[in-house]
Design a protein around this motif. Structure first.
Motif, mmCIF file in Angstrom:
data_model
loop_
_atom_site.group_PDB
_atom_site.id
_atom_site.type_symbol
_atom_site.label_atom_id
_atom_site.label_comp_id
_atom_site.label_asym_id
_atom_site.label_seq_id
_atom_site.Cartn_x
_atom_site.Cartn_y
_atom_site.Cartn_z
ATOM 1 N N PHE A 410 0.952 -1.117 0.147
ATOM 2 C CA PHE A 410 -0.162 -0.065 -0.084
ATOM 3 C C PHE A 410 0.770 1.329 0.037
ATOM 4 O O PHE A 410 1.930 1.319 0.785
ATOM 5 N N LEU A 411 0.503 2.083 -0.745
ATOM 6 C CA LEU A 411 1.556 3.558 -1.021
ATOM 7 C C LEU A 411 1.072 4.418 0.056
ATOM 8 O O LEU A 411 1.880 5.468 0.052
ATOM 9 N N GLU A 412 0.019 4.458 0.674
ATOM 10 C CA GLU A 412 -0.372 5.375 1.487
ATOM 11 C C GLU A 412 -0.113 5.024 3.073
ATOM 12 O O GLU A 412 -0.282 3.954 3.303
ATOM 13 N N HIS A 413 -0.047 5.868 3.878
ATOM 14 C CA HIS A 413 0.091 5.655 5.548
ATOM 15 C C HIS A 413 -1.574 5.424 5.825
ATOM 16 O O HIS A 413 -2.366 6.235 5.741
ATOM 17 N N THR A 414 -1.690 4.353 6.421
ATOM 18 C CA THR A 414 -3.073 3.698 6.870
ATOM 19 C C THR A 414 -2.835 3.111 8.122
ATOM 20 O O THR A 414 -1.704 2.779 8.595
ATOM 21 N N ASP A 415 -3.990 2.951 9.027
ATOM 22 C CA ASP A 415 -3.812 2.301 10.340
ATOM 23 C C ASP A 415 -3.264 0.908 10.096
ATOM 24 O O ASP A 415 -2.796 0.247 11.157
ATOM 25 N N TYR A 416 -3.897 0.024 8.877
ATOM 26 C CA TYR A 416 -3.230 -1.203 8.658
ATOM 27 C C TYR A 416 -1.866 -1.158 7.965
ATOM 28 O O TYR A 416 -1.227 -2.305 7.736
ATOM 29 N N ASN A 417 -1.128 0.226 7.500
ATOM 30 C CA ASN A 417 -0.082 0.302 7.038
ATOM 31 C C ASN A 417 0.634 1.328 7.370
ATOM 32 O O ASN A 417 1.015 2.284 6.599
ATOM 33 N N PRO A 418 0.956 1.474 8.930
ATOM 34 C CA PRO A 418 1.631 2.415 9.355
ATOM 35 C C PRO A 418 3.032 3.040 8.749
ATOM 36 O O PRO A 418 3.814 2.059 8.789
ATOM 37 N N ARG A 452 -14.580 -2.057 4.435
ATOM 38 C CA ARG A 452 -14.777 -0.471 4.199
ATOM 39 C C ARG A 452 -13.860 -0.087 2.663
ATOM 40 O O ARG A 452 -13.761 1.076 2.391
ATOM 41 N N LEU A 453 -13.375 -1.208 2.159
ATOM 42 C CA LEU A 453 -12.562 -0.829 0.846
ATOM 43 C C LEU A 453 -13.366 -1.357 -0.483
ATOM 44 O O LEU A 453 -14.357 -1.972 -0.389
ATOM 45 N N THR A 454 -13.284 -0.273 -1.394
ATOM 46 C CA THR A 454 -13.725 -0.262 -2.654
ATOM 47 C C THR A 454 -12.869 0.006 -3.744
ATOM 48 O O THR A 454 -12.489 0.874 -3.781
ATOM 49 N N VAL A 455 -12.801 -0.941 -4.673
ATOM 50 C CA VAL A 455 -12.001 -0.724 -5.697
ATOM 51 C C VAL A 455 -12.726 0.149 -6.729
ATOM 52 O O VAL A 455 -13.568 -0.267 -7.272
ATOM 53 N N GLU A 477 -6.469 1.640 -7.401
ATOM 54 C CA GLU A 477 -6.889 2.734 -6.777
ATOM 55 C C GLU A 477 -8.196 2.146 -5.802
ATOM 56 O O GLU A 477 -9.166 1.852 -6.535
ATOM 57 N N LEU A 478 -8.149 2.370 -4.665
ATOM 58 C CA LEU A 478 -9.278 1.939 -3.745
ATOM 59 C C LEU A 478 -9.859 3.116 -2.950
ATOM 60 O O LEU A 478 -9.121 4.020 -2.395
ATOM 61 N N ASP A 479 -10.884 2.893 -2.571
ATOM 62 C CA ASP A 479 -11.672 4.052 -1.904
ATOM 63 C C ASP A 479 -11.799 3.264 -0.248
ATOM 64 O O ASP A 479 -12.404 2.522 -0.105
ATOM 65 N N GLY A 482 -13.761 6.991 1.960
ATOM 66 C CA GLY A 482 -13.815 8.301 1.550
ATOM 67 C C GLY A 482 -12.223 8.666 1.474
ATOM 68 O O GLY A 482 -11.983 9.839 0.703
ATOM 69 N N THR A 483 -11.346 7.899 1.732
ATOM 70 C CA THR A 483 -9.957 8.314 1.588
ATOM 71 C C THR A 483 -9.295 7.414 0.408
ATOM 72 O O THR A 483 -9.561 6.238 0.345
ATOM 73 N N ARG A 484 -8.444 8.221 -0.548
ATOM 74 C CA ARG A 484 -7.996 7.404 -1.511
ATOM 75 C C ARG A 484 -6.664 6.571 -1.199
ATOM 76 O O ARG A 484 -5.818 7.186 -0.633
ATOM 77 N N VAL A 485 -6.765 5.288 -1.679
ATOM 78 C CA VAL A 485 -5.637 4.246 -1.262
ATOM 79 C C VAL A 485 -5.109 3.679 -2.328
ATOM 80 O O VAL A 485 -5.833 3.179 -3.139
ATOM 81 N N ARG A 486 -3.914 3.413 -2.622
ATOM 82 C CA ARG A 486 -3.226 2.924 -3.651
ATOM 83 C C ARG A 486 -2.627 1.500 -3.121
ATOM 84 O O ARG A 486 -1.609 1.541 -2.157
ATOM 85 N N LEU A 487 -2.879 0.311 -3.917
ATOM 86 C CA LEU A 487 -2.152 -0.964 -3.872
ATOM 87 C C LEU A 487 -1.642 -1.333 -5.029
ATOM 88 O O LEU A 487 -2.052 -1.568 -6.037
#
Length: 508
Positions: A410-418, A452-455, A477-479, A482-487
């Protein structure tokens, strides 16, 4: 006239003007030298032009000015001020170039609706983390959204490895290499004739007058008076007693160290030049440039030109793809040209003048051409690029009780990818999770909240995805609420991960 809302001027103008002054002094010195001596090719003229070259670039930068307001963008390069209205601008892009040692330069490029591109002299930066550049770019984007019709999405980033970077520089380099190879190849017949004449030269008749122009070898005795050994890149010399048959001779450093004062030697002279010095323990030969070595020197630039052509081909094949998308690596073509050189260079060395002169060489050409054809077909297939696949075509997830680790991040900082710590995604009966290791075990794994993820889309990698995404990977690119996340992952692995996410497979 509207008041300007964004004005971009070059920084460090004092340094740039200093370089302009030094360049002007160099140009004036070169001009004065030409006027006084009447010679264009002169050492001082070359030095003056060399000093003047940086001044031209500094003058272009110091005169660069960009003014953006409600009417559009006006840019000045040197003396002319040109404007482009916002309605004619379709997109703002960022052009990145590598400067070496990790540095990068960035400029803003205007993409017009007719497909043309206009590079702005400002804002410009030489470091990736320049906040002033980001602020200026954001201001230009706000004006574009207010007065123009921008397209959706983020600002595209174009680098040397992406679509939109251009191919003219590769074409120019390829043409230059072809010219170098052709000029070098023109010396092959002369080098081959000289080599053959030396090898076929007979001994000169006894008691016959020796003429320097005759193609025969004559020998003369001599005694080494002293030696002068120097480092390999400098000339070493042998000096002879009484200056007979000559006072000194330039030899290699090994020869100067092998001979000693007082050693009797025998000199072999051909066409007025000493070709061999034979002593009791060492024999020195004058280097004779062979036609085969010249042919190899001509073939190497041609192979390099072929690699440049492969770079042009990759960019032409991707010209209809979105700008900023990573171009496939040219490594398969590099391997193909390396394989071609493996059989072509020995052929050029052994048969520089008559490559098709016998059945053996024709067979050599035929076998080599078939091998090269196979390598190039493989390179063509490997670089054609794969479109994003439907996750439903991916292999099914592993059965219960087994974990499979997939290289994905995952290219963004998230709670499951700190802080972007994850390098792999583990799939199995415990549910998808992010891990900082390839297994085994789920140590430090973080569960992915698939509910809570949507492609939203799957696409090839782009320059804006960062340097951690290898070429050939795809990006989903996933939602995330409401936050854009890239895998990012390899195409097959990405499809498998998306399928394992379950609810994320449903696009809005």
């Amino acid at each position: 006239m509207n008041n300007p809302e964004v004005v971009c001027r070059p920084r460090r103008q004092a340094v740039l003007w200093c370089l302009v002054g030094i360049g002007a002094a160099g140009a004036l010195s070169a001009g004065a030298r030409v006027v006084c001596t009447g010679r264009v090719v002169d050492g001082w003229v070359i030095v003056g032009l060399f000093v003047a070259a940086p001044g031209v670039g500094a003058l272009y930068r110091v005169r660069g000015l960009v003014i953006a307001d409600a009417s559009g963008v006006r840019r000045r390069a040197l003396w002319r001020l040109r404007g482009v209205p916002w309605r004619d601008i379709a997109e703002l892009r960022v052009r990145e170039r590598n400067l070496g040692r990790g540095g990068r330069s960035r400029r803003v490029v205007l993409v017009l609706r007719d497909g043309r591109r206009r590079s702005l002299p400002q804002p410009a930066t030489g470091s990736r983390g320049d906040r002033d550049f980001a602020a200026r770019l954001a201001a230009l984007r706000r004006l574009h959204r207010r007065y123009g019709i921008p397209g959706p999405g983020r600002v595209g980033v174009v680098t040397d490895a992406t679509v939109g970077s251009g191919w003219l520089r590769w074409l120019g380099l390829g043409v230059l290499l072809l010219v170098v190879g052709g000029v070098t190849a023109s010396f092959v017949p002369d080098a081959t004739a000289y080599e053959r004449a030396w090898r076929a030269a007979p001994p000169c008749p006894a008691r016959a007058p020796v003429n320097a122009s005759e193609d025969c070898r004559w020998t003369a005795p001599a005694v080494v008076a002293r030696t002068e050994a120097r480092p390999p890149r400098q000339r070493s010399r042998l000096y002879f007693t009484d200056g007979r048959p000559l006072a000194r001779l330039d030899v290699s450093s090994e020869a100067a160290e092998a001979f000693e004062a007082g050693d009797p030697v025998e000199l072999t002279v051909w066409r007025g030049a000493v070709m061999k010095v034979a002593g009791a323990h060492y024999v020195w030969h004058e280097h004779v440039t062979t036609g085969g070595s010249v042919a190899v020197s001509a073939a190497l630039p041609v192979l390099g030109a072929g690699y440049c052509g492969a770079q042009v081909l990759l960019r032409l094949r991707g010209r209809r793809r979105p700008a900023g998308e990573v171009v496939p690596s040219a490594l398969p073509y590099a391997l193909a040209f390396a394989g071609t050189g493996a059989w072509l260079l020995p052929l050029c060395y052994r048969h520089p003048v008559t490559p098709f002169g016998s059945a053996r060489t024709v067979l050599w050409w035929t076998a080599g051409a078939l091998v090269s054809a196979g390598l190039f077909v493989r390179a063509w297939r490997a670089t054609r690029g794969r479109p994003p696949e439907d996750p439903g075509t991916a292999p099914p997830p592993p059965a219960a009780g087994g974990d499979v680790f997939v290289a994905a991040r995952f290219l963004e900082h998230t709670d499951y990818n700190p802080y972007g710590f994850g390098t792999h995604v583990v799939l199995g009966d415990g549910g998808p999770a992010v891990t900082p290791h390839p297994g085994p075990g789920r140590f430090a794994a973080r569960r992915i909240p698939v509910e809570r993820l949507t492609v939203t889309s799957v696409r090839p990698a782009r320059a804006g995805d960062g340097d951690t995404v290898p070429r050939g990977w795809h990006v989903a690119e996933l939602d995330d609420a409401g936050t854009r996340v890239r895998l990012a992952a390899a195409p097959d692995d990405l499809a498998r991960v998306i399928r394992a996410l379950g609810p994320a497979r449903t696009c809005p």
